[in-house]
Design a protein around this motif. Sequence first.
Motif, PDB file in Angstrom:
ATOM      1  N   PRO A  93       4.533  -7.922  -2.193  1.00 41.98           N
ATOM      2  CA  PRO A  93       3.469  -6.914  -2.310  1.00 41.98           C
ATOM      3  C   PRO A  93       3.177  -6.182  -1.007  1.00 41.98           C
ATOM      4  O   PRO A  93       2.605  -5.086  -1.038  1.00 41.98           O
ATOM      5  CB  PRO A  93       2.257  -7.735  -2.766  1.00 41.98           C
ATOM      6  N   ALA A  94       3.559  -6.760   0.135  1.00 42.19           N
ATOM      7  CA  ALA A  94       3.274  -6.112   1.418  1.00 42.19           C
ATOM      8  C   ALA A  94       3.991  -4.779   1.565  1.00 42.19           C
ATOM      9  O   ALA A  94       3.628  -3.957   2.420  1.00 42.19           O
ATOM     10  CB  ALA A  94       3.664  -7.039   2.573  1.00 42.19           C
ATOM     11  N   GLN A  95       4.988  -4.515   0.720  1.00 44.30           N
ATOM     12  CA  GLN A  95       5.725  -3.257   0.796  1.00 44.30           C
ATOM     13  C   GLN A  95       5.040  -2.128   0.037  1.00 44.30           C
ATOM     14  O   GLN A  95       5.454  -0.976   0.129  1.00 44.30           O
ATOM     15  CB  GLN A  95       7.139  -3.454   0.233  1.00 44.30           C
ATOM     16  N   LEU A  96       4.004  -2.438  -0.733  1.00 42.88           N
ATOM     17  CA  LEU A  96       3.386  -1.444  -1.607  1.00 42.88           C
ATOM     18  C   LEU A  96       2.349  -0.598  -0.876  1.00 42.88           C
ATOM     19  O   LEU A  96       1.654  -1.079   0.021  1.00 42.88           O
ATOM     20  CB  LEU A  96       2.735  -2.141  -2.798  1.00 42.88           C
ATOM     21  N   ASP A  97       2.254   0.658  -1.284  1.00 43.83           N
ATOM     22  CA  ASP A  97       1.262   1.583  -0.742  1.00 43.83           C
ATOM     23  C   ASP A  97       0.746   2.417  -1.911  1.00 43.83           C
ATOM     24  O   ASP A  97       1.514   3.131  -2.563  1.00 43.83           O
ATOM     25  CB  ASP A  97       1.868   2.486   0.322  1.00 43.83           C
ATOM     26  N   ALA A  98      -0.540   2.323  -2.192  1.00 43.43           N
ATOM     27  CA  ALA A  98      -1.115   3.022  -3.337  1.00 43.43           C
ATOM     28  C   ALA A  98      -0.982   4.530  -3.220  1.00 43.43           C
ATOM     29  O   ALA A  98      -0.922   5.240  -4.228  1.00 43.43           O
ATOM     30  CB  ALA A  98      -2.589   2.632  -3.501  1.00 43.43           C
ATOM     31  N   ARG A  99      -0.942   5.055  -1.994  1.00 46.73           N
ATOM     32  CA  ARG A  99      -0.786   6.498  -1.818  1.00 46.73           C
ATOM     33  C   ARG A  99       0.555   6.965  -2.354  1.00 46.73           C
ATOM     34  O   ARG A  99       0.662   8.033  -2.961  1.00 46.73           O
ATOM     35  CB  ARG A  99      -0.953   6.865  -0.348  1.00 46.73           C
ATOM     36  N   ASP A 100       1.604   6.184  -2.128  1.00 46.74           N
ATOM     37  CA  ASP A 100       2.915   6.522  -2.665  1.00 46.74           C
ATOM     38  C   ASP A 100       2.959   6.319  -4.178  1.00 46.74           C
ATOM     39  O   ASP A 100       3.533   7.126  -4.908  1.00 46.74           O
ATOM     40  CB  ASP A 100       3.999   5.677  -1.999  1.00 46.74           C
ATOM     41  N   LEU A 101       2.345   5.239  -4.642  1.00 46.76           N
ATOM     42  CA  LEU A 101       2.358   4.951  -6.072  1.00 46.76           C
ATOM     43  C   LEU A 101       1.563   5.972  -6.865  1.00 46.76           C
ATOM     44  O   LEU A 101       1.843   6.201  -8.051  1.00 46.76           O
ATOM     45  CB  LEU A 101       1.794   3.552  -6.334  1.00 46.76           C
ATOM     46  N   ALA A 102       0.572   6.604  -6.238  1.00 44.40           N
ATOM     47  CA  ALA A 102      -0.186   7.657  -6.917  1.00 44.40           C
ATOM     48  C   ALA A 102       0.707   8.844  -7.229  1.00 44.40           C
ATOM     49  O   ALA A 102       0.497   9.551  -8.220  1.00 44.40           O
ATOM     50  CB  ALA A 102      -1.370   8.085  -6.057  1.00 44.40           C
ATOM     51  N   GLU A 103       1.717   9.071  -6.389  1.00 53.80           N
ATOM     52  CA  GLU A 103       2.672  10.149  -6.626  1.00 53.80           C
ATOM     53  C   GLU A 103       3.723   9.737  -7.644  1.00 53.80           C
ATOM     54  O   GLU A 103       4.134  10.530  -8.490  1.00 53.80           O
ATOM     55  CB  GLU A 103       3.362  10.540  -5.309  1.00 53.80           C
ATOM     56  N   ASP A 104       4.163   8.485  -7.576  1.00 47.03           N
ATOM     57  CA  ASP A 104       5.202   7.984  -8.474  1.00 47.03           C
ATOM     58  C   ASP A 104       5.058   6.479  -8.605  1.00 47.03           C
ATOM     59  O   ASP A 104       5.383   5.733  -7.680  1.00 47.03           O
ATOM     60  CB  ASP A 104       6.589   8.342  -7.935  1.00 47.03           C
ATOM     61  N   PRO A 105       4.560   6.001  -9.754  1.00 51.04           N
ATOM     62  CA  PRO A 105       4.341   4.552  -9.923  1.00 51.04           C
ATOM     63  C   PRO A 105       5.604   3.768 -10.247  1.00 51.04           C
ATOM     64  O   PRO A 105       5.557   2.541 -10.324  1.00 51.04           O
ATOM     65  CB  PRO A 105       3.352   4.493 -11.096  1.00 51.04           C
ATOM     66  N   THR A 106       6.733   4.470 -10.430  1.00 57.89           N
ATOM     67  CA  THR A 106       7.964   3.787 -10.848  1.00 57.89           C
ATOM     68  C   THR A 106       8.353   2.621  -9.943  1.00 57.89           C
ATOM     69  O   THR A 106       8.752   1.561 -10.440  1.00 57.89           O
ATOM     70  CB  THR A 106       9.126   4.792 -10.931  1.00 57.89           C
TER      71      THR A 106
END
Length: 513
Positions: A341-354
Motif C-alpha cells: 500500500p505504500a506505493q499508492l497515491d490517492a491523487r493519481d488514483l483520482a485520475e485513474d483507479p485502475t
Amino acid sequence: MKHQTVFVTLGALLLVGAVTTVGATMYTARVLQTQTDAWTQQLEQLGATVTHDTRRASLLGREQTTVITFEQLPDTPVTLTSVVRAGPALPGGRFGAALVNTTVTFAPDVQRAFERATQGGRITVESLVAFGGRTTSVARVPGGQFSESDGSLTWSALEGTFVTDGDRTRSDVRSDGFAFADATTNVTFTKLSATSDTHLDDQLTLGRSDAAFERVVVRSDGETLIGTNLQTRWEGSERDGRVTSAMRHSLAQLSGGGVRVRDLQLGWSLRSLDRAGLQALSKALSGVNRNGDLTDAQQQDALAAVTTLLRAGPVFAVDKLSFTTDAGPVTFDGAVSLKNPAQLDARDLAEDPTPLLTHLQFDGNVEANERALRDLEGVTGEDLITPLEEEGYLRRDGATLRSKLHFDQTGLRVNGRLLPGTNPGEALHARSKAYEQQTTACARQLYVAQEVYWADHDVYTARVGDLDQSMLGTCLTLVTYDVTFANTIEWTANVKSRATSASVTIDQDGDVY
C-alpha cells in the motif's frame, strides 16, 4: 437586638440567594450557549440553516425559539420552542443549573397532519442541566397512525433518555414498535430497544451502540416471513493510532415462505484505519459547502488524507457470515486488504483507479455441511457439488465441504487452483485490434523514454509526466498520468524483450501486452 439579628440573617440569606441565582444564571447561559453552538455547527455541516431568537430573558430564565431549515426541504422547517428555567431550585423539587422544556413543531400543513395522526400529540424534550455541565434529556414522541390511499404507518409512543457529560453521550430509547402497510405488503417491528455509550475523541466517535427488535413480521402476497430477536451492534475503538469500526447483525430465527434458518450472523469491519488520516479527512470534508462542493485546496487536503489511509493498509473484513438450516451450518469469512500500500497515491488514483487492482487482495473461507449445499442444489435443479469437488474447488472433510479463496492481480484461486476468466489483467488487456499498430509504436517510444530517464536517475519513473514529453509525442493521448500498474507487472522488461516482435501493445493505462 434580636430583631436586628433576624433582619441581618434574612438579608444575608437574600443576598446569598441573589448571588446564587445570578451565578447560576450566568453559568447556565454559558453551558447552554456552548451546547447550542456545538449542535448548531453540526446541523450546518449537514446543510441546514439554524436561527435562534431569544425572548423574555430574565434572571429566572428565558424563552428561546430555534428554527431549523434543511436545504433539501426548504418548505418544511422544524421549530424548537424552549422555556429555560434557571436554577438552582427547579420545578418538581429538582436541583441544578437549569431545566429546559422544549416543544417540537413543524410547518403548518405538516403539523396539522401530525396532530391528526397523534390526536393532538406533541414531541417534547425535557433537559436537566446539572452544575458541571452534565445534561440529561428525556424525549417523548406520541404514538399515532397516518393513513393515505396507498398505505399506512402506525407507531407506538417512543421515549428516549440521553445523557451528555463532556464528550461522552449515553442513550436509551424504547418503543413498542411500528408497522407499515400498503396494498400488498405489511411489515411489523415489535419492541424496539436502542442504547449507546459513545465519546468524541478529537473528531472521532468511539464507543458502541446497540439496537434490537423482539420480532419482525413481513406479510406479502399470501406469504408470511417471521424473524425473532433481530440485533445490531456497532463498535468503534482505537489502539496504537489505528481505528476499527465494526458492525454485528444477528437474527435468532427466520421462518416462513419455504425458509427456515436459525442463528443468522453477519459481522463486518473496517480495520487498521489510520487515526491521523481519519481526522484529516474529517476536517477536510467539514468544509463541504451546501452544494456538496470542495475548494481545490480542500480537495487536495482530502486526497492527501485518503493517501494516508491507503498507505496504512486498511482492511475490510467480513468477520462472519453464517446461518444454520435443518441440514446443517454454512459459514463464510474473508478480508480485502492492500498489497504494497505504500506505493499508492490517492491523487493519481483520482485520475485513474485502475492501478488499484494490482494492489487488491482477498482471502476467504467457505465451509458448509454437504446436506445444506444439497438443499441449494434442489433450488437450482443442478448437481453443483460433484463437478466442483472433482475439479478441486471443494475439499471434503467427512460431511463438511470447504473452500479456501485467494484473489490478487493474477486472478481468483480456489484451494490453490486458478479460476479461469478471473485475471483482472486479462480483462484490462482485452482491447480491439483497431489500434494495435499504433500502440505498438507507442510502446516502443515509451520504452525509449523510460531508458533515457533511467540513464539520468538510475530508476524507472511511475509517472508519465516525469518523462521527456517530446519523445512521446501524440502517444501521450494513449497513456495516463499514472503507470504504476504497468510498472508493477514489469512492463519495461516486457517491452525490452518484445520490442522487435510483430506486436507490442500498450493501452491507455500504460499496460504492455
